[in-house]
Design a protein around this motif. Structure first.
Motif, mmCIF file in Angstrom:
data_model
loop_
_atom_site.group_PDB
_atom_site.id
_atom_site.type_symbol
_atom_site.label_atom_id
_atom_site.label_comp_id
_atom_site.label_asym_id
_atom_site.label_seq_id
_atom_site.Cartn_x
_atom_site.Cartn_y
_atom_site.Cartn_z
ATOM 1 N N GLY A 42 0.823 -1.212 0.000
ATOM 2 C CA GLY A 42 0.000 0.000 0.000
ATOM 3 C C GLY A 42 0.854 1.259 0.000
ATOM 4 O O GLY A 42 0.506 2.254 -0.639
ATOM 5 N N TYR A 43 1.980 1.217 0.703
ATOM 6 C CA TYR A 43 2.876 2.374 0.706
ATOM 7 C C TYR A 43 3.485 2.630 -0.665
ATOM 8 O O TYR A 43 3.766 3.771 -1.010
ATOM 9 C CB TYR A 43 3.972 2.215 1.752
ATOM 10 C CG TYR A 43 3.484 2.430 3.163
ATOM 11 C CD1 TYR A 43 2.878 3.622 3.533
ATOM 12 C CD2 TYR A 43 3.625 1.443 4.116
ATOM 13 C CE1 TYR A 43 2.418 3.824 4.817
ATOM 14 C CE2 TYR A 43 3.172 1.634 5.410
ATOM 15 C CZ TYR A 43 2.568 2.827 5.754
ATOM 16 O OH TYR A 43 2.120 3.028 7.021
ATOM 17 N N VAL A 44 3.669 1.592 -1.436
ATOM 18 C CA VAL A 44 4.141 1.764 -2.817
ATOM 19 C C VAL A 44 3.116 2.588 -3.591
ATOM 20 O O VAL A 44 3.472 3.520 -4.324
ATOM 21 C CB VAL A 44 4.379 0.398 -3.499
ATOM 22 C CG1 VAL A 44 4.664 0.563 -4.982
ATOM 23 C CG2 VAL A 44 5.511 -0.347 -2.820
ATOM 24 N N LEU A 45 1.842 2.259 -3.407
ATOM 25 C CA LEU A 45 0.781 3.006 -4.089
ATOM 26 C C LEU A 45 0.718 4.454 -3.604
ATOM 27 O O LEU A 45 0.542 5.377 -4.404
ATOM 28 C CB LEU A 45 -0.570 2.326 -3.866
ATOM 29 C CG LEU A 45 -0.702 0.910 -4.408
ATOM 30 C CD1 LEU A 45 -2.051 0.330 -4.021
ATOM 31 C CD2 LEU A 45 -0.524 0.879 -5.901
ATOM 32 N N TYR A 48 3.588 6.476 -5.124
ATOM 33 C CA TYR A 48 3.357 6.816 -6.527
ATOM 34 C C TYR A 48 2.282 7.894 -6.661
ATOM 35 O O TYR A 48 2.427 8.826 -7.444
ATOM 36 C CB TYR A 48 2.968 5.572 -7.322
ATOM 37 C CG TYR A 48 2.682 5.901 -8.763
ATOM 38 C CD1 TYR A 48 3.717 6.221 -9.634
ATOM 39 C CD2 TYR A 48 1.387 5.929 -9.254
ATOM 40 C CE1 TYR A 48 3.474 6.559 -10.948
ATOM 41 C CE2 TYR A 48 1.136 6.256 -10.565
ATOM 42 C CZ TYR A 48 2.175 6.569 -11.406
ATOM 43 O OH TYR A 48 1.914 6.916 -12.701
ATOM 44 N N ALA A 49 1.206 7.769 -5.877
ATOM 45 C CA ALA A 49 0.135 8.762 -5.938
ATOM 46 C C ALA A 49 0.654 10.140 -5.515
ATOM 47 O O ALA A 49 0.336 11.153 -6.153
ATOM 48 C CB ALA A 49 -1.036 8.335 -5.060
ATOM 49 N N ALA A 50 1.452 10.199 -4.462
ATOM 50 C CA ALA A 50 2.007 11.471 -4.002
ATOM 51 C C ALA A 50 2.922 12.075 -5.061
ATOM 52 O O ALA A 50 2.912 13.292 -5.288
ATOM 53 C CB ALA A 50 2.760 11.268 -2.692
ATOM 54 N N ARG A 51 3.696 11.239 -5.716
ATOM 55 C CA ARG A 51 4.574 11.723 -6.785
ATOM 56 C C ARG A 51 3.770 12.304 -7.951
ATOM 57 O O ARG A 51 4.118 13.344 -8.501
ATOM 58 C CB ARG A 51 5.459 10.587 -7.270
ATOM 59 C CG ARG A 51 6.648 11.046 -8.056
ATOM 60 C CD ARG A 51 7.494 9.895 -8.467
ATOM 61 N NE ARG A 51 6.931 9.408 -9.728
ATOM 62 C CZ ARG A 51 7.323 8.335 -10.364
ATOM 63 N NH1 ARG A 51 8.261 7.590 -9.868
ATOM 64 N NH2 ARG A 51 6.789 7.989 -11.504
ATOM 65 N N GLU A 52 2.677 11.640 -8.275
ATOM 66 C CA GLU A 52 1.822 12.135 -9.371
ATOM 67 C C GLU A 52 1.156 13.466 -8.994
ATOM 68 O O GLU A 52 1.073 14.371 -9.813
ATOM 69 C CB GLU A 52 0.759 11.095 -9.721
ATOM 70 C CG GLU A 52 1.313 9.900 -10.445
ATOM 71 C CD GLU A 52 1.877 10.262 -11.818
ATOM 72 O OE1 GLU A 52 1.167 10.915 -12.596
ATOM 73 O OE2 GLU A 52 3.029 9.884 -12.084
ATOM 74 N N VAL A 53 0.690 13.569 -7.743
ATOM 75 C CA VAL A 53 0.061 14.815 -7.289
ATOM 76 C C VAL A 53 1.068 15.959 -7.321
ATOM 77 O O VAL A 53 0.751 17.065 -7.749
ATOM 78 C CB VAL A 53 -0.544 14.639 -5.880
ATOM 79 C CG1 VAL A 53 -0.918 15.977 -5.260
ATOM 80 C CG2 VAL A 53 -1.757 13.726 -5.940
ATOM 81 N N LYS A 54 2.280 15.673 -6.865
ATOM 82 C CA LYS A 54 3.321 16.688 -6.886
ATOM 83 C C LYS A 54 3.600 17.137 -8.316
ATOM 84 O O LYS A 54 3.769 18.326 -8.571
ATOM 85 C CB LYS A 54 4.594 16.142 -6.261
ATOM 86 C CG LYS A 54 5.703 17.137 -6.183
ATOM 87 C CD LYS A 54 6.943 16.545 -5.556
ATOM 88 C CE LYS A 54 8.083 17.539 -5.599
ATOM 89 N NZ LYS A 54 9.331 16.938 -5.130
#
Length: 60
Positions: A42-45, A48-54
């Motif tokens: 889940g932390y992998v997801l 990745y989500a935080a990187r995309e938002v950034k």
């Protein structure tokens, strides 16, 4: 397939890797009893989500 949605939102390498991370976490939890493997996936997801938002809001 000449579908514009499939071309832009189709399965990509990163989507496959994210799915593999979740599956691996679930399998390790089931087979070996590593209860922490599923949350770790889940932390992998989340990463990745935080990187995309950034990237979306930060511009880079």
């Amino acid at each position: 397939m000449d579908n514009p949605v499939l071309r832009t939102e189709g399965v990509t390498l990163i989507n496959g890797l994210l799915a593999a991370a979740v599956l691996l976490g679930l399998l390790l939890n089931l087979a070996v009893g590593w209860w922490w493997a599923d949350p770790a996936a889940g932390y992998v997801l989340v990463y990745y989500a935080a990187r995309e938002v950034k990237e979306i809001f930060g511009g880079h």
